[in-house]
Design a protein around this motif. Structure first.
Motif, PDB file in Angstrom:
ATOM      1  N   ASP A 213       1.049  -1.222   0.190  1.00 13.32           N
ATOM      2  CA  ASP A 213      -0.136  -0.013  -0.011  1.00 13.32           C
ATOM      3  C   ASP A 213       0.860   1.302   0.034  1.00 13.32           C
ATOM      4  OD1 ASP A 213      -2.240  -1.626   0.126  1.00 13.32           O
ATOM      5  OD2 ASP A 213      -2.663  -1.498   2.139  1.00 13.32           O
ATOM      6  N   GLN A 214       1.728   1.407   0.809  1.00 16.58           N
ATOM      7  CA  GLN A 214       2.754   2.335   1.095  1.00 16.58           C
ATOM      8  C   GLN A 214       3.525   2.648  -0.331  1.00 16.58           C
ATOM      9  OE1 GLN A 214       4.356   3.657   4.672  1.00 16.58           O
ATOM     10  NE2 GLN A 214       2.416   3.376   5.810  1.00 16.58           N
ATOM     11  N   LEU A 215       4.004   1.545  -0.914  1.00 17.57           N
ATOM     12  CA  LEU A 215       4.766   1.536  -2.150  1.00 17.57           C
ATOM     13  C   LEU A 215       3.937   2.129  -3.172  1.00 17.57           C
ATOM     14  CD1 LEU A 215       6.969  -1.573  -2.031  1.00 17.57           C
ATOM     15  CD2 LEU A 215       7.890   0.716  -1.952  1.00 17.57           C
ATOM     16  N   LEU A 216       2.844   1.833  -3.397  1.00 18.94           N
ATOM     17  CA  LEU A 216       1.873   2.306  -4.506  1.00 18.94           C
ATOM     18  C   LEU A 216       1.640   3.989  -4.115  1.00 18.94           C
ATOM     19  CD1 LEU A 216      -0.625  -0.448  -4.399  1.00 18.94           C
ATOM     20  CD2 LEU A 216       0.958   0.128  -6.236  1.00 18.94           C
ATOM     21  N   ALA A 217       1.440   4.228  -2.931  1.00 22.60           N
ATOM     22  CA  ALA A 217       1.204   5.817  -2.631  1.00 22.60           C
ATOM     23  C   ALA A 217       2.225   6.282  -2.765  1.00 22.60           C
ATOM     24  CB  ALA A 217       0.719   5.688  -1.151  1.00 22.60           C
ATOM     25  N   ARG A 218       3.748   6.065  -2.550  1.00 20.75           N
ATOM     26  CA  ARG A 218       4.884   6.725  -2.592  1.00 20.75           C
ATOM     27  C   ARG A 218       5.008   7.126  -4.192  1.00 20.75           C
ATOM     28  NH1 ARG A 218       9.940   4.071  -0.177  1.00 20.75           N
ATOM     29  NH2 ARG A 218       8.652   4.306   1.761  1.00 20.75           N
ATOM     30  N   VAL A 219       5.171   5.804  -5.007  1.00 21.26           N
ATOM     31  CA  VAL A 219       5.087   6.017  -6.425  1.00 21.26           C
ATOM     32  C   VAL A 219       4.137   6.886  -6.913  1.00 21.26           C
ATOM     33  CG1 VAL A 219       5.210   4.885  -8.738  1.00 21.26           C
ATOM     34  CG2 VAL A 219       6.471   3.590  -6.524  1.00 21.26           C
ATOM     35  N   SER A 220       3.109   6.888  -6.601  1.00 23.19           N
ATOM     36  CA  SER A 220       1.922   7.620  -7.098  1.00 23.19           C
ATOM     37  C   SER A 220       2.236   9.272  -7.004  1.00 23.19           C
ATOM     38  CB  SER A 220       0.606   7.428  -6.586  1.00 23.19           C
ATOM     39  OG  SER A 220      -0.535   8.194  -7.207  1.00 23.19           O
ATOM     40  N   THR A 221       2.828   9.396  -5.659  1.00 24.31           N
ATOM     41  CA  THR A 221       3.158  10.862  -5.245  1.00 24.31           C
ATOM     42  C   THR A 221       4.350  11.279  -5.971  1.00 24.31           C
ATOM     43  OG1 THR A 221       2.068  10.577  -2.979  1.00 24.31           O
ATOM     44  CG2 THR A 221       3.546  12.441  -3.326  1.00 24.31           C
ATOM     45  N   GLN A 222       5.459  10.395  -5.884  1.00 26.43           N
ATOM     46  CA  GLN A 222       6.578  10.795  -6.551  1.00 26.43           C
ATOM     47  C   GLN A 222       6.559  11.021  -8.141  1.00 26.43           C
ATOM     48  OE1 GLN A 222       9.492   7.723  -5.533  1.00 26.43           O
ATOM     49  NE2 GLN A 222      11.232   9.038  -6.475  1.00 26.43           N
ATOM     50  N   VAL A 223       5.985  10.143  -8.883  1.00 30.27           N
ATOM     51  CA  VAL A 223       6.039  10.219 -10.284  1.00 30.27           C
ATOM     52  C   VAL A 223       4.740  11.171 -10.651  1.00 30.27           C
ATOM     53  CG1 VAL A 223       5.274   9.046 -12.360  1.00 30.27           C
ATOM     54  CG2 VAL A 223       6.611   7.975 -10.531  1.00 30.27           C
ATOM     55  N   GLY A 234      14.219  -9.425 -16.800  1.00 27.69           N
ATOM     56  CA  GLY A 234      13.541 -10.698 -16.595  1.00 27.69           C
ATOM     57  C   GLY A 234      14.011 -11.259 -15.161  1.00 27.69           C
ATOM     58  N   GLY A 235      14.851 -10.709 -14.383  1.00 24.41           N
ATOM     59  CA  GLY A 235      15.142 -11.158 -13.056  1.00 24.41           C
ATOM     60  C   GLY A 235      13.904 -10.775 -12.143  1.00 24.41           C
ATOM     61  N   VAL A 236      13.936 -11.370 -10.655  1.00 21.67           N
ATOM     62  CA  VAL A 236      13.010 -11.081  -9.822  1.00 21.67           C
ATOM     63  C   VAL A 236      12.798  -9.562  -9.840  1.00 21.67           C
ATOM     64  CG1 VAL A 236      12.331 -11.791  -7.511  1.00 21.67           C
ATOM     65  CG2 VAL A 236      13.538 -13.421  -9.072  1.00 21.67           C
ATOM     66  N   ASP A 237      13.741  -8.780  -9.324  1.00 16.28           N
ATOM     67  CA  ASP A 237      13.721  -7.674  -8.980  1.00 16.28           C
ATOM     68  C   ASP A 237      12.926  -6.671 -10.024  1.00 16.28           C
ATOM     69  OD1 ASP A 237      15.178  -8.461  -6.745  1.00 16.28           O
ATOM     70  OD2 ASP A 237      17.084  -7.987  -7.434  1.00 16.28           O
ATOM     71  N   SER A 238      13.608  -6.686 -11.116  1.00 16.51           N
ATOM     72  CA  SER A 238      13.124  -5.940 -12.178  1.00 16.51           C
ATOM     73  C   SER A 238      11.545  -6.200 -12.553  1.00 16.51           C
ATOM     74  CB  SER A 238      13.812  -5.705 -13.413  1.00 16.51           C
ATOM     75  OG  SER A 238      13.958  -6.992 -14.138  1.00 16.51           O
ATOM     76  N   SER A 239      11.254  -7.780 -12.440  1.00 12.47           N
ATOM     77  CA  SER A 239      10.039  -8.185 -12.776  1.00 12.47           C
ATOM     78  C   SER A 239       8.917  -7.720 -11.647  1.00 12.47           C
ATOM     79  CB  SER A 239      10.093  -9.634 -12.901  1.00 12.47           C
ATOM     80  OG  SER A 239      10.935 -10.067 -13.807  1.00 12.47           O
ATOM     81  N   VAL A 240       9.291  -7.885 -10.493  1.00  7.85           N
ATOM     82  CA  VAL A 240       8.385  -7.391  -9.466  1.00  7.85           C
ATOM     83  C   VAL A 240       8.080  -5.643  -9.698  1.00  7.85           C
ATOM     84  CG1 VAL A 240       8.161  -6.966  -7.159  1.00  7.85           C
ATOM     85  CG2 VAL A 240       8.867  -9.163  -8.054  1.00  7.85           C
ATOM     86  N   LEU A 241       9.135  -5.020 -10.090  1.00  7.68           N
ATOM     87  CA  LEU A 241       9.056  -3.419  -9.946  1.00  7.68           C
ATOM     88  C   LEU A 241       8.170  -2.971 -11.188  1.00  7.68           C
ATOM     89  CD1 LEU A 241       9.770  -0.824  -9.446  1.00  7.68           C
ATOM     90  CD2 LEU A 241      11.917  -0.893 -10.677  1.00  7.68           C
ATOM     91  N   ALA A 242       8.451  -3.891 -12.337  1.00  7.28           N
ATOM     92  CA  ALA A 242       7.452  -3.690 -13.420  1.00  7.28           C
ATOM     93  C   ALA A 242       5.930  -4.067 -13.189  1.00  7.28           C
ATOM     94  CB  ALA A 242       7.830  -4.652 -14.606  1.00  7.28           C
ATOM     95  N   ALA A 243       5.653  -5.249 -12.495  1.00  7.82           N
ATOM     96  CA  ALA A 243       4.271  -5.197 -12.131  1.00  7.82           C
ATOM     97  C   ALA A 243       3.584  -4.248 -11.090  1.00  7.82           C
ATOM     98  CB  ALA A 243       4.117  -6.691 -11.186  1.00  7.82           C
ATOM     99  N   LEU A 244       4.719  -3.700 -10.098  1.00  7.17           N
ATOM    100  CA  LEU A 244       4.368  -2.749  -9.205  1.00  7.17           C
ATOM    101  C   LEU A 244       3.996  -1.290  -9.972  1.00  7.17           C
ATOM    102  CD1 LEU A 244       4.192  -1.648  -6.231  1.00  7.17           C
ATOM    103  CD2 LEU A 244       6.657  -0.797  -6.668  1.00  7.17           C
ATOM    104  N   LEU A 245       5.049  -0.708 -10.821  1.00  4.02           N
ATOM    105  CA  LEU A 245       4.556   0.201 -11.520  1.00  4.02           C
ATOM    106  C   LEU A 245       3.419   0.233 -12.661  1.00  4.02           C
ATOM    107  CD1 LEU A 245       8.420   1.068 -12.532  1.00  4.02           C
ATOM    108  CD2 LEU A 245       6.814   2.135 -10.754  1.00  4.02           C
ATOM    109  N   HIS A 246       3.195  -0.880 -13.115  1.00  5.63           N
ATOM    110  CA  HIS A 246       2.266  -1.016 -13.956  1.00  5.63           C
ATOM    111  C   HIS A 246       0.854  -0.777 -13.218  1.00  5.63           C
ATOM    112  CE1 HIS A 246      -0.235  -2.431 -17.631  1.00  5.63           C
ATOM    113  NE2 HIS A 246      -0.796  -3.315 -16.831  1.00  5.63           N
ATOM    114  N   ARG A 247       0.831  -1.606 -12.014  1.00  6.38           N
ATOM    115  CA  ARG A 247      -0.530  -1.103 -11.136  1.00  6.38           C
ATOM    116  C   ARG A 247      -0.761   0.190 -10.843  1.00  6.38           C
ATOM    117  NH1 ARG A 247      -2.107  -5.115  -5.942  1.00  6.38           N
ATOM    118  NH2 ARG A 247      -2.087  -6.402  -7.832  1.00  6.38           N
ATOM    119  N   CYS A 248       0.490   0.864 -10.674  1.00  8.19           N
ATOM    120  CA  CYS A 248       0.357   2.097 -10.114  1.00  8.19           C
ATOM    121  C   CYS A 248      -0.111   3.344 -11.024  1.00  8.19           C
ATOM    122  CB  CYS A 248       1.500   2.586  -9.353  1.00  8.19           C
ATOM    123  SG  CYS A 248       1.615   4.323  -8.355  1.00  8.19           S
TER     124      CYS A 248
END
Length: 519
Positions: A213-223, A234-248
């Protein structure tokens, strides 16, 4: 929304190889913590406003004149403090006790007898038997506390350290000569839990749901209304980040997937299928295989190869961002261990084992702002976040893959021929690990290409082909590891298949070295 950083623990690092483990144990109890070098100022300690402070171990000796010291504010704040190994010795020396060096060394397994009740040990005392509880612990020290500071009592002793644990209950100051953070200390997690949750009274706010919840709120405010460019490996970190940013931010995210010719078998097609087709993420695939191979030609040094690959990734991002002239941010999958290790190297508290191409900012000529939403998270926290975001289980829990890809799993010079051989051999290895139900029983497994030729026989013909080494390790932290004892039938099957199915390979070996020394 409650700030998940509100109750936090400060960990001061004196150079111990186990410092990250302390942080992970605190996080496992759902309390936020940060690691900072012992050189921080008193003003920093006060401004951090911790619920409690942990002093890590370290390789130095308290009895030396130039030994690192605990900032004075640590003891002036009035918050609970736990000193571990060197941290205990530094606490004792600075508060009026006496530390002696070198004559009663203990390394490895030891038993500590609990000698007095304390909030730190509490119910660990064996009341039913009417005796004293025995703690099975991991020691790693040469110096020891010889005399306690005023106000302290001894709460534990070992054969090599009569003062193996100490406490000033009134001031909530505690010291342990052993390492509670390592798995070898059987009651260690309970000891740390009591310190963090009971003695420090820290609230368990660092939960997966609240992190998301706080990551989504922080990204939304920052961007805001901006657009983001992400290098998707294709690694775990960039893949999770892509999913997080796409949702936000949805279609305001553009991912650039650089096919550098150093990926696993069919990995590029699988990545495109997952993100572009299944999740609807905008992904630009850049074919840069020959460009990377040309840049790596003739280079055998692994650290130099890492830097070449890292610089070239940045170059590609710059070019793609120039084509996408409405992009404002460059997102990177930096996670907390990257930050810690790079900071430790920069401050001189640790040696550089390998460089991280996604830490350290962007070239000045690149006019994008840097976005690193995952930089507070450990790998296991990133994986849980990925599951909450709906990524495929096999992607989230795949074994770690280095940023430079097969470039550092090919020993010596990187050539297209070597990469093709290695990716086919590695695919066979992964397939058999899954088929034998061992993929998730080991922490990491992979194949390595050795640029040496070995004589073999195929049919009636003599072969003079390359060697593939297989590696599989078991670890809880990736700081230390030991070779996995894979079933002989599995290894034999993998070796037979690789030699039969991968042209250019005549021999397969299994690497049984541990970390350290092998990485």
């Amino acid at each position: 929304m409650t700030d998940i950083h509100a109750d936090r623990i400060l960990i001061l690092d004196f150079g111990s190889q186990y410092t990250q483990l302390i942080a992970r144990r605190v996080r496992e109890d759902q309390v936020y913590c940060e690691i900072h070098p012992w050189t921080v100022s008193d003003a920093f300690v006060r401004a951090f406003a911790p619920r409690g402070i942990v002093l890590s171990g370290g390789p130095q000796s308290v009895v030396e004149a130039t030994t690192p010291r605990v900032p004075a504010a640590v003891f002036d704040l009035g918050v609970p403090v736990l000193g571990i190994c060197y941290g205990m010795q530094a606490m004792a020396a600075q508060l009026g006790g006496r530390v002696v060096g070198g004559q009663h060394r203990e390394f490895g397994y030891a038993e500590v007898t609990v000698r007095a009740e304390s909030p730190l040990f509490g119910p660990l005392r064996d009341r039913e038997a009417g005796g004293h509880a025995q703690l099975e612990v991991w020691m790693s020290h040469g110096d020891r506390v010889e005399a306690l500071p005023p106000g302290f009592i001894a709460i534990g002793e070992s054969a090599g350290a009569p003062l193996a644990a100490m406490a000033d209950v009134e001031r909530r100051l505690y010291g342990l000569q052993f390492h509670p953070e390592v798995t070898h200390t059987l009651q260690g997690r309970e000891i740390l839990r009591r310190f963090v949750l009971d003695i420090c009274a820290a609230r368990a706010l660092w939960t997966p749901g609240q992190i998301l919840d706080q990551l989504l709120a922080r990204v939304s405010t920052q961007v805001g209304d901006g657009r983001v460019l992400l290098g998707l490996s294709g690694g775990v970190d960039s893949s999770v980040l892509a999913a997080l940013l796409h949702r936000c931010i949805g279609d305001r995210l553009t991912c650039v997937f650089v096919d550098n010719g150093l990926l696993r078998l069919d990995e590029g097609d699988q990545l495109m299928a997952t993100f572009a087709e299944r999740l609807g993420v905008r992904v630009i695939r850049v074919n840069a295989q020959q460009r990377f191979l040309d840049a790596l030609a003739g280079e055998a040094d692994p650290e130099a190869k890492r830097k070449i690959i890292g610089r070239l990734f940045i170059d590609v991002f710059e070019e793609e961002s120039a084509r996408l002239n409405d992009v404002d941010w460059l997102a990177q999958g930096t996670i907390y261990p990257d930050v810690i290790e790079s900071a430790a190297a920069a401050t001189g508290t640790a040696q550089v084992i390998k460089s991280h191409h996604n830490v350290g900012g962007l070239p000045e000529r690149m006019k994008l702002k840097l976005l690193e939403p995952l930089r507070e998270l450990f790998k296991d926290e990133v994986r849980r976040l990925g599951e909450d975001l709906g990524l495929p289980h096999d992607l989230v829990w795949r074994h770690p893959f280095p940023g430079p890809g097969l470039g550092v799993r090919i020993l010596g010079e990187v050539r297209a021929e070597y990469a093709d051989i290695l990716r086919r051999a590695d695919a066979i290895y992964m397939e058999e690990l899954h088929r034998h139900d061992h993929y998730h029983k080991v922490s990491q497994a992979f194949a390595v290409f050795l640029p040496v030729r070995s004589v073999g026989v195929m049919g009636d013909g003599r072969r003079y082909d390359y060697v593939i080494a297989l590696r599989a390790v078991e670890t809880t932290d990736f700081m230390t590891a030991h070779a996995a004892r894979l079933p002989w039938e599995l290894l034999e099957t993998v070796a037979r298949r690789i030699v039969n199915e991968v042209p250019g390979v005549s021999r397969v070996a299994y690497d049984i070295s541990g970390k350290p020394p092998a990485t």
